[in-house]
Write an enzyme that holds these catalytic residues in place. Structure first.
Site, short mmCIF file in Angstrom:
data_model
loop_
_atom_site.label_atom_id
_atom_site.label_comp_id
_atom_site.label_asym_id
_atom_site.label_seq_id
_atom_site.Cartn_x
_atom_site.Cartn_y
_atom_site.Cartn_z
N LYS A 143 -10.41 1.05 1.98
CA LYS A 143 -9.30 0.14 2.25
C LYS A 143 -9.68 -0.90 3.25
CE LYS A 143 -4.79 0.32 4.40
NZ LYS A 143 -3.78 1.13 5.00
N LYS B 250 -11.46 3.15 6.29
CA LYS B 250 -10.38 2.18 6.52
C LYS B 250 -10.85 1.20 7.58
CE LYS B 250 -5.56 1.80 7.97
NZ LYS B 250 -4.31 2.52 8.17
C1 PBG Z 1 -0.76 2.72 8.87
C2 PBG Z 1 -1.11 2.04 7.61
C3 PBG Z 1 -1.41 0.69 7.44
C4 PBG Z 1 -1.55 0.49 6.06
C5 PBG Z 1 -1.37 1.72 5.44
N1 PBG Z 1 -1.11 2.67 6.42
C6 PBG Z 1 -1.46 -0.42 8.41
C7 PBG Z 1 -2.44 -0.42 9.49
O1 PBG Z 1 -3.33 0.42 9.58
O2 PBG Z 1 -2.30 -1.29 10.33
C8 PBG Z 1 -1.84 -0.83 5.40
C9 PBG Z 1 -1.40 -0.98 4.00
C10 PBG Z 1 -1.32 -2.37 3.50
O3 PBG Z 1 -1.64 -3.36 4.19
O4 PBG Z 1 -0.89 -2.51 2.35
N2 PBG Z 1 -1.66 3.58 9.41
#
Ligand code: PBG
Length: 317
Positions: A240, A187
């Site tokens: 992601k 991520k």
């Molecule tokens: C939180 C989380 C996020 C997303 C999924 N879980 C945001 C972040 O890490 O700031 C993002 C999902 C998206 O942008 O569609 N941990």
């Protein structure tokens, strides 16, 4: 001069194109993200994501009714609590836990994945409570509460080190070892999460997430992150965002035997909608986007386009 090769005959008509097509979308590809709020009868539009809403559990069931009929197989649930405070994240009667029970009861065959993070619950809006290992303990508690409510799979999205191991142990100790772990292994600290942070009310109050989410410049490190999560017990891994990281998806799929899931994130969704100017007009761009993610090697795609994509596949039938 050598004879040149003719490619255009493969593209002459739809039948020819279909015969030469390498990548297909199907209903089972999509995992639909659902934002859950407290209350009853609530369906609130998310302004930064046209077509996306936040639902109370009862309204989410109604929405799912339609989508399951169109072939939806899997959802990922996000809780947006009224009250902040990390203890809210593992309450047995919290918004996510209650919704899991309701969805499971109504749709026993639908896979329920729950997002495990505390950023919607911490007063700071960060995905941790300061210390890495104490955060892992907390995340294990949250995951356990989701598993006890009936989640089929838990998805830690915090990027703390060792959280998969903590969660795995905690589930096993409580005889819930059958609950799968889909980790957000790679991520990235991305600018494409903006609209989600509106929807989930989880924008950090100060600073950014660069001290725990990955540096966008790194690909080999993503392989290390994925390997570590698999060794700790993850059953599948997420890359992601998706579009700016198709190379990571491609490499991950070649390197590891597990399902590789791509998260087509909120900013990517908003970008496609902004370019096409509306939901209806966005179908060709949506299809191109989803096909490209699958072509890169993703086995499944978490996407806000799931309802529109199912609609498109049903219309093509
Ligand atoms: C939180 C989380 C996020 C997303 C999924 N879980 C945001 C972040 O890490 O700031 C993002 C999902 C998206 O942008 O569609 N941990």
């Amino acid at each position: 001069m050598t004879e040149f090769k003719r490619f255009r005959c493969r593209r002459a008509d739809e039948a020819a194109r279909l015969k030469h097509r390498e990548t297909f979308l199907s209903a089972a590809d999509f995992i639909w993200p659902v934002f859950l709020v407290e209350g009853m009868g609530i369906r609130q539009a998310v302004p930064s994501m046209p077509g996306v809403c936040r639902y109370s559990a009862d309204r989410a069931l109604k929405e799912l009714e339609k989508l399951v009929r169109k072939g939806l197989r899997s959802v990922i649930l996000f809780g947006v609590p009224k009250k902040k405070g990390v203890e809210q994240a593992y309450r047995r009667d919290g918004i996510v836990q209650r919704s899991i029970r309701a969805v499971k009861e109504r749709f026993p065959a639908l896979e329920i994945i729950s997002d495990v993070c505390v950023c919607s619950y911490t007063p700071t809006g960060h995905c941790h409570i300061g210390d890495n290992d104490r955060t892992c303990e907390l995340l294990a508690e949250v995951a356990l509460s989701h598993a006890e409510a009936g989640a089929d799979c838990v998805a830690p999205s915090d990027m703390m080190d060792g959280r998969v191991l903590h969660i795995k142990r905690r589930l096993r100790e409580n005889r819930l070892g059958r609950v799968r772990i889909m980790s957000y292994a790679a991520k990235y600290a991305s600018g494409f999460y903006g609209p989600f942070r509106d929807a989930a009310e989880c924008a950090p109050k100060s600073g950014d997430r660069k001290s725990y989410q990955m540096d966008p410049a790194n690909r080999e490190e993503a392989m290390e992150e994925i390997r570590a999560d698999l060794e700790e017990g993850a059953d599948s891994v997420i890359v992601k965002p998706a579009l700016p990281y198709l190379d990571v998806i491609y490499q991950a799929k070649r390197a590891f035997p597990c399902p590789v899931i791509a998260y087509n994130v909120s900013g990517e969704y908003a970008m496609v909608l902004a370019l096409s100017g509306g939901l209806r007009e966005s179908v060709p761009l949506m299809e191109e986007t989803l096909v490209s993610i699958k072509r890169a090697g993703a086995d499944r795609i978490i996407t806000y386009f799931a309802p529109a994509a199912l609609e498109m596949l049903n219309e093509k039938k």
